[in-house]
Design an enzyme around this catalytic site. Structure first.
Site, PDB file in Angstrom:
ATOM      1  N   GLU A 254       0.958  -1.231  -0.084  1.00  0.00           N
ATOM      2  CA  GLU A 254      -0.193   0.049  -0.278  1.00  0.00           C
ATOM      3  C   GLU A 254       0.697   1.256  -0.060  1.00  0.00           C
ATOM      4  O   GLU A 254       1.829   1.533   0.778  1.00  0.00           O
ATOM      5  CB  GLU A 254      -0.989  -0.014   1.195  1.00  0.00           C
ATOM      6  CG  GLU A 254      -1.941   1.325   1.166  1.00  0.00           C
ATOM      7  CD  GLU A 254      -2.744   1.681   0.105  1.00  0.00           C
ATOM      8  OE1 GLU A 254      -3.439   0.516  -0.690  1.00  0.00           O
ATOM      9  OE2 GLU A 254      -2.675   2.475  -0.183  1.00  0.00           O
ATOM     10  N   THR A 296      -5.633   1.581  -5.788  1.00  0.00           N
ATOM     11  CA  THR A 296      -5.067   0.084  -5.598  1.00  0.00           C
ATOM     12  C   THR A 296      -5.929  -0.823  -6.612  1.00  0.00           C
ATOM     13  O   THR A 296      -5.297  -1.784  -7.202  1.00  0.00           O
ATOM     14  CB  THR A 296      -5.612  -0.514  -4.262  1.00  0.00           C
ATOM     15  OG1 THR A 296      -5.301   0.410  -3.098  1.00  0.00           O
ATOM     16  CG2 THR A 296      -5.078  -1.752  -3.826  1.00  0.00           C
TER      17      THR A 296
HETATM   18  C1  GP9 Z   1      -8.932  -0.421   0.362  1.00  0.00           C
HETATM   19  C2  GP9 Z   1      -7.569  -0.321   0.073  1.00  0.00           C
HETATM   20  C3  GP9 Z   1      -7.197   1.084  -0.015  1.00  0.00           C
HETATM   21  O1  GP9 Z   1      -9.516  -2.007   0.431  1.00  0.00           O
HETATM   22  O2  GP9 Z   1      -7.278  -1.052  -0.925  1.00  0.00           O
HETATM   23  O3  GP9 Z   1      -7.688   1.480  -1.040  1.00  0.00           O
HETATM   24  P1  GP9 Z   1      -6.808   2.732  -1.868  1.00  0.00           P
HETATM   25  O4  GP9 Z   1      -7.434   4.123  -1.297  1.00  0.00           O
HETATM   26  O5  GP9 Z   1      -5.407   2.679  -1.920  1.00  0.00           O
HETATM   27  O6  GP9 Z   1      -7.148   2.774  -3.257  1.00  0.00           O
HETATM   28 MN    MN Z   2      -3.593   1.669  -2.301  1.00  0.00          MN
END
Ligand code: GP9
Ligand code: MN
Length: 627
Positions: A254, A296
């Site tokens: 992330e 993501t």
């Molecule tokens: C949420 C996580 C975060 O499930 O994948 O999402 P993002 O804000 O980074 O797209």
């Molecule tokens: Mn993300």
């Protein structure tokens, strides 16, 4: 006799208020909508109102008493029915209805068998307001006697309704910026614009993409296929099949950008473990994310398809019904057990639906994890317990498996519990940037424990591990603090270079090395497939094997910027990588058309759902015939 000043309106007002109150009660009792503050609660309370005023307000245009009452009563029933439909669906799927889901009848075969269990007699209460309304109309018809009312009255009524829409949207926008363009999650949508408006919005999205889909006939594919063939590069023969039969463990990191790697803050390493791990893996130091609004989910889309995400919205939401030729599906065909793992609401980014389209056999989401107050921070479950519990699940999986783990702790606004702060924050006026280093450090620790856990459980030696940053964590709003940290001005060139994210491939038995070829998320699919010994040259894909000698130093970002070996094109200017200054446009010119073409072709594939027309070998057979 009492004179009713707003004849007919009282019926409208009554129907609106009854249904409004009922909707709110249903929100609170039948759905599990998480509310974090009073503004959110207030938005939830008012969000059904504008829609109800509009629908029932149509009654103001009806001249006859009878038709108006009939219209109001039947609308009230239909709306209640839709609400109830959502309740029943929610009981079973823990999610709100969407049009594509309604037509995905396979979902309902499960539901049909147990309908008796999820529909109860006391559900009649969901229609209580309709019954009350019907009784009033029957026994007190005079209450709603009709007189004609002026255009001005009507105008005033609809002005109030319109004002309410904007008030609601305005509030929602402050709570959740870009709510409608990004369409994060059904729960967030329902929470902010209300269940009824959400259905309208869903219909709008659906009809837009259906129209584009209907207009496509597959003839567009020949050009695209030619382009893909012409730009195809031979994969690296030595690496082909080197990890054949191994498990594939993918970790989506992330918000991890490349700049903290091999870097320090206050004299301390930010990613001590990854720095070591990179030494025993293949590390791509010029690897770019290519995501847009879908964040993501966009990275997941690119990963699985080697297609670009869309420029607006999240393709996970807008085109979940398309035909895809995903890496996951191919691996499943080759005998892999395929799973995605993420301790969040399964409908976030529409993952539950999209994962079906992409062919994941299993999605380990929130209910598959033990999530407590103590093991959560920021957006949800902390990475360390997430990895730990994921390994437990992995031990149960049939091998070989392919599993994608999506981390969460290193997410904006980068909050940690004190006990997880392993280094001091950076010192600038920007708390976001200061904290980012700490959450990255925490992620590094989580990965360290994860790798150890994989070793202890014997999975490590039989698996290749792919880790990549999903997208940037520090946006351009933080240029000032970033400029302080990097010790240079953040020009558009530097911003583009900051879109680099780490890409690590660990193959057991391989020494590994750092590669500097210019590459991006679009290359993940072909690269991994080759390592696993699967040919991909028959696919429509825009990436290529990153290990190949012929891999071109050329990557297009979703905003149209591109990076070559020596130049960066961004902000309508051509930049020299060496001097970090703008240079003659002639150096970038040869790539410009190509960059545009790639994005357009990829968009065409998605908007027209063209892969449904794509038969492998078809074009090649025609070529052969011509020869
Ligand atoms: C949420 C996580 C975060 O499930 O994948 O999402 P993002 O804000 O980074 O797209
Ligand atoms: Mn993300």
């Amino acid at each position: 006799m009492k004179v009713n000043k707003w004849p007919g309106v009282s019926l409208i007002v009554m129907a609106t208020i009854l249904l409004w109150i009922k909707t709110y009660i249903v929100y609170k009792t039948s759905f599990d909508i998480e509310i974090d503050n009073t503004i959110q609660e207030f938005i939830l309370l008012i969000n059904p109102l504008s829609f109800l005023l509009f629908i029932f307000g149509l009654g103001l245009f009806m001249k006859k008493d009878r038709s108006r009452t009939r219209f109001i009563l039947s609308s009230s029933f239909i709306i209640s029915f839709i609400l109830y439909g959502n309740v029943v669906f929610y009981r079973f799927f823990d999610d709100f209805l969407t049009l594509p889901v309604l037509f995905q009848t396979s979902n309902f075969s499960d539901l049909g068998t147990s309908a008796g269990e999820i529909i109860e007699w006391k559900d009649l209460f969901y229609f209580a307001d309709v019954i009350i309304l019907a009784l009033i109309i029957k026994f007190k018809p005079n209450l709603f006697a009709l007189k004609s009312y002026s255009k001005a009255n009507r105008r005033a009524y609809f002005l109030v309704a319109i004002a309410l829409v904007f008030f609601n949207l305005g509030l929602a926008e402050t709570e959740r910026p870009q709510l409608l363009t990004r369409t994060f999650d059904r729960e967030i949508l329902v929470k902010n614009i209300g269940t009824y408006n959400y259905h309208l919005y869903d219909i709008f999205l659906q009809s837009k993409s259906s129209a584009q889909r209907a207009l496509a006939d597959g003839s567009e594919l020949a050009d695209i296929d030619n382009y893909v063939r012409a730009t195809h590069v031979q994969p690296n023969k030595e690496m082909f099949g080197i990890a054949k039969g191994k498990n594939l463990i993918v970790v989506s990191l992330e918000s991890l950008q490349s700049f903290p790697i091999n870097n320090t803050v206050n004299g301390e390493e930010v990613t001590p473990f990854l720095n070591d791990f990179i030494g025993e893996s293949y590390y791509f130091e010029n690897f770019y994310h290519q995501t847009q609004q879908g964040k993501t989910s966009d990275s997941e889309f690119i990963f699985d398809n080697s297609l670009y995400p869309l420029n607006r919205g999240a393709v996970f939401f807008t085109h979940a019904g398309n035909e895809y030729e995903s890496m996951t599906e191919t691996l499943a065909e080759k005998g892999y057990y395929t799973a995605a793992m993420h301790a969040n609401n399964k409908s976030f980014w529409n993952r539950d639906i999209m994962y079906d389209s992409l062919g994941y056999e299993r999605f380990y989401s929130l209910p598959d994890y033990e999530v407590t107050e103590e093991n959560s921070v920021n957006w949800g479950m902390k990475d360390i317990p997430f990895f730990e519990q994921s390994v437990r699940h992995m031990k149960e999986m049939p091998q070989p498996f392919m599993t994608k783990l999506i981390t969460l702790t290193n997410h904006y606004p980068f909050y940690l519990d004190e006990e997880d702060e392993l280094i001091e924050p950076y010192t600038s006026n920007d708390g976001t940037v200061n904290r980012y280093f700490q959450t990255v450090r925490y992620m590094d620790e989580a990965i360290k424990e994860f790798i150890q856990d994989l070793k202890d459980s014997g999975i490590y030696e039989d698996s290749i591990i792919v880790m990549y940053g999903d997208h940037y964590g520090i946006s351009e709003n933080h240029n000032k603090a970033m400029s302080k940290y990097l010790g240079k001005e953040i020009t558009p060139f530097v911003s583009t270079q900051l879109q680099r994210v780490p890409m690590i491939i660990h193959i057991p038995g391989q020494v590994g090395k750092t590669l500097s070829t210019v590459s991006g998320q679009i290359d993940i699919k072909p690269t991994i497939m080759h390592l696993l010994g699967i040919e991909t040259k028959e696919n429509i894909q825009f990436g290529s094997d990153m290990f190949s000698e012929q891999h071109e130093d050329f990557i297009v970002l979703r905003d149209g910027s591109f990076i070559t070996k020596d130049y960066v094109y961004t902000d309508n200017k051509c930049w020299d990588k060496e001097t970090e200054q703008t240079t003659d446009m002639n150096y970038c010119e040869p790539y410009k058309d190509r960059a545009e073409k790639e994005l357009q072709y990829s968009d065409k594939v998605i908007y027209g759902d063209l892969l449904r027309f794509y038969e492998k070998n078809k074009f090649r057979d025609e070529e052969r015939k011509e020869e």
